[in-house]
Design a protein around this motif. Structure first.
Motif, PDB file in Angstrom:
ATOM      1  N   ALA A  71       1.408   1.138  -5.145  1.00 52.53           N
ATOM      2  CA  ALA A  71       2.240  -0.055  -4.963  1.00 52.53           C
ATOM      3  C   ALA A  71       3.665   0.345  -4.604  1.00 52.53           C
ATOM      4  N   GLY A 124       1.123  -4.144  -3.399  1.00 46.60           N
ATOM      5  CA  GLY A 124       0.033  -3.185  -3.441  1.00 46.60           C
ATOM      6  C   GLY A 124      -1.307  -3.780  -3.764  1.00 46.60           C
ATOM      7  N   ARG A 171      -3.232  -5.801   2.224  1.00 51.83           N
ATOM      8  CA  ARG A 171      -2.329  -5.333   1.183  1.00 51.83           C
ATOM      9  C   ARG A 171      -1.272  -4.433   1.811  1.00 51.83           C
ATOM     10  N   THR A 179       1.159  -1.252   0.787  1.00 49.76           N
ATOM     11  CA  THR A 179       1.457  -0.202  -0.177  1.00 49.76           C
ATOM     12  C   THR A 179       2.729   0.523   0.259  1.00 49.76           C
TER      13      THR A 179
END
Length: 576
Positions: free
Chosen positions: A20, A33, A130, A132
């Motif tokens: 994350a 994340g 997502r 990251t």
């Protein structure tokens, strides 16, 4: 088939999530994340509009039948025509009418719509993304799963596209531009607020900015109102945005260039394509007056298509703006479909300043760039991402070059305008085509030349279409010298620099052979120097304890020419 866990929908960010981003560097709740889904109205834009078009086509083709079935008193004379249709047979609609299967047909259509809606909904459920601290990742597909990643250290730009229907619904499409063909990662669609926040987070993470440079975390979404009230407020705000402009406040509100609508329209009129159109119209008029009517049917559709393209080009260039931001150059254009792209530092591989002969009395120029767009060569929308300035004055060009090439010193930038664009003058620092090779470039041999600076290679050519190409040495892939038998007889050679594909063609003909060899060696050493000192891949990252660039450059310059050429990172040189 590998099972994939159901994505997390919650807006919160768990600091324990592996990979994350640091909470101090992100502002959006979607940049935590975790896996998130796209906007709930995404199926409507991706599939619902297609259904609306199909239904519209069906209704248009069955207009007379529907009037006879539901509103027969509005067209009393249509009954005979419907009787002929039913007597002909073979038409499914006639079969339904003849056997009174209206209810069954309606149920079949309803079942098909339910299946399609279920497919669209399931596709939305399985389409997740997502963000990251290393990349942007997208998973999609129901039966055949697709997973794509865009490494943040290879991001070439982040584009925010807002089609007109999506704008009215408060939605936008985010596109992370990768460093290869068909390498882009698309998030379509997000709410406008989330899209802008996610774009800022991606650029902030890609910049290498340290935690201490980040402000407080947290600009989360405002408290939710009712969905119907929120949607109505969004539609009203976006309708106003069609007039006032769609973008939220950014670091630099004021565009460095303003293009009047009259100049934009006149620049399209004063073009070779317009002359071709006028020629075609005159040919059609003369041909029809002489009885050659096939010209009317052959050329009119082409003229209509050209007119539509002409209008679309003008509309697409309206509301053009270019401004600096902490994360690169921000370019906005488009009236109905608004596109905003941010080009991070060091992502421009070549710049070309061009002036067609019909623009010369007005003093207008256009600026185009070569950059990695992450799109395939067959994608026709690539061109709109390579025009940095549709039309502008010399002062506008200087402002745009200040943004695209901030490393050029002020005196070099003034030289680019004075000698590169308008030259040669009484004093000329460019190395031009020798007089003995005038027959290769009989009109432009006095203007045809190059100049090598510590940071860039300048190529100047053309008399009908004045062109100046600026090649940053840090982005140069290779340089080649090519010589044919006629060039060999005149002791000249051709120079071609190799950069990423795009509208800019870095080619120069009829260069003196000895000057070209000196340029070859100078570019090799300059590329080494630029590669060692370039830090634009992490433009906000603080300097680390790496080897001093000056020491490496001195070592490269003291080495033999062949060694320095082979040591250039990402730079190869050819002599043919």
């Amino acid at each position: 088939m590998t099972s994939i866990p159901d994505p997390v929908e919650g807006p919160g960010a768990s600091p324990a999530v592996p990979g994350a981003p640091p909470p101090q560097l992100v502002r959006s709740p979607l940049s935590d994340g975790e896996w998130h889904r796209l906007h709930p109205l995404t199926p409507l834009l991706r599939g619902g509009l297609f259904l609306i078009v199909v239904i519209g086509i069906v209704f248009a083709n069955l207009r007379d039948r529907l009037v006879f079935i539901f509103l027969p008193w509005l067209a009393p004379d249509i009954e005979d025509e419907v009787g002929e249709w039913e007597g002909a047979g073979g038409d499914p609609i006639d079969f339904i009418i003849a056997n009174n299967l209206y209810v069954l047909a309606g149920l079949a259509v309803l079942a098909a719509l339910i299946v399609l809606v279920a497919v669209f909904y399931t596709s939305w459920r399985f389409h997740t993304f997502r963000i990251t601290d290393d990349d942007v990742e997208v998973r999609s597909g129901i039966l055949f799963r697709t997973q794509r990643r865009a490494p943040l250290d290879r991001v070439q730009g982040v584009n925010l596209t807002r089609p007109m229907i999506a704008r009215l619904l408060g939605m936008a499409k985010l596109e992370v531009v990768g460093a290869g063909a068909d390498a882009n990662v698309k998030l379509e669609y997000l709410s406008t607020a989330n899209a802008e926040a996610v774009r800022a987070d991606i650029l902030r993470l890609a910049s290498g900015r340290r935690l201490s440079a980040a402000g407080p975390a947290g600009a989360l979404a405002p408290p939710r109102a009712g969905r119907v009230a929120t949607l109505s407020q969004t539609v009203g705000r976006e309708i106003t945005g069609l007039i006032e402009g769609p973008e939220a406040p950014v670091t630099e509100l004021e565009s460095v260039v303003h293009i009047p609508v009259g100049r934009l329209v006149a620049s399209h009129i004063l073009s070779m394509s317009t002359l071709g159109l006028l020629f075609a119209i005159v040919a059609i008029v003369i041909g029809v007056s002489q009885g050659v009517t096939w010209l009317l049917f052959g050329f009119v559709p082409a003229i209509i298509g050209f007119g539509a393209y002409w209008v679309r080009s003008i509309v697409r260039s309206l509301r053009y703006a270019i401004a600096p931001t902490p994360d690169g150059v921000r370019i906005t254009f488009g009236l109905f479909t608004t596109i905003t792209e941010i080009v991070p530092p060091g992502r421009v591989h070549a710049v070309e300043v061009t002036q067609p002969i019909m623009w010369r009395p007005a003093g207008w120029w256009t600026v185009r760039i070569n950059r990695l767009t992450g799109r395939s060569a067959a994608d026709g929308s690539t061109d709109q991402f390579t025009t940095a300035l549709p039309v502008g004055t010399a002062a506008d060009v200087e402002r745009v070059l200040r943004l695209l090439q901030p490393g050029l010193p002020d005196d070099e930038r003034a030289l680019v305008v004075q000698e590169g664009m308008f030259g040669p003058g009484e004093t000329d620092t460019f190395t031009n085509t020798p007089r003995r090779a005038w027959w290769i470039r009989p009109l432009s041999y006095r203007r045809n030349g190059f100049r090598l600076t510590p940071d860039a290679l300048l190529m100047r050519r053309g008399i009908v279409w004045r062109k100046l190409v600026i090649l940053p040495l840090a982005r140069l892939q290779s340089i080649g010298l090519y010589q044919g038998p006629l060039d060999r007889a005149s002791r000249v050679t051709n120079v071609r620099a190799h950069v990423v594909a795009g509208p800019v063609s870095p080619f120069l003909a009829a260069v003196d052979r000895d000057s070209a060899l000196a340029l070859f060696d100078g570019v090799a050493r300059g590329s080494v120097r630029a590669a060692f000192t370039d830090r634009t891949h992490r433009w906000a990252q603080e300097e680390t304890s790496a080897p001093e660039p000056a020491d490496l450059v001195r070592g490269a310059e003291s080495a033999p020419a062949g060694a320095s050429e082979s040591a250039a990172s990402g730079t190869g040189e050819d002599r043919t």
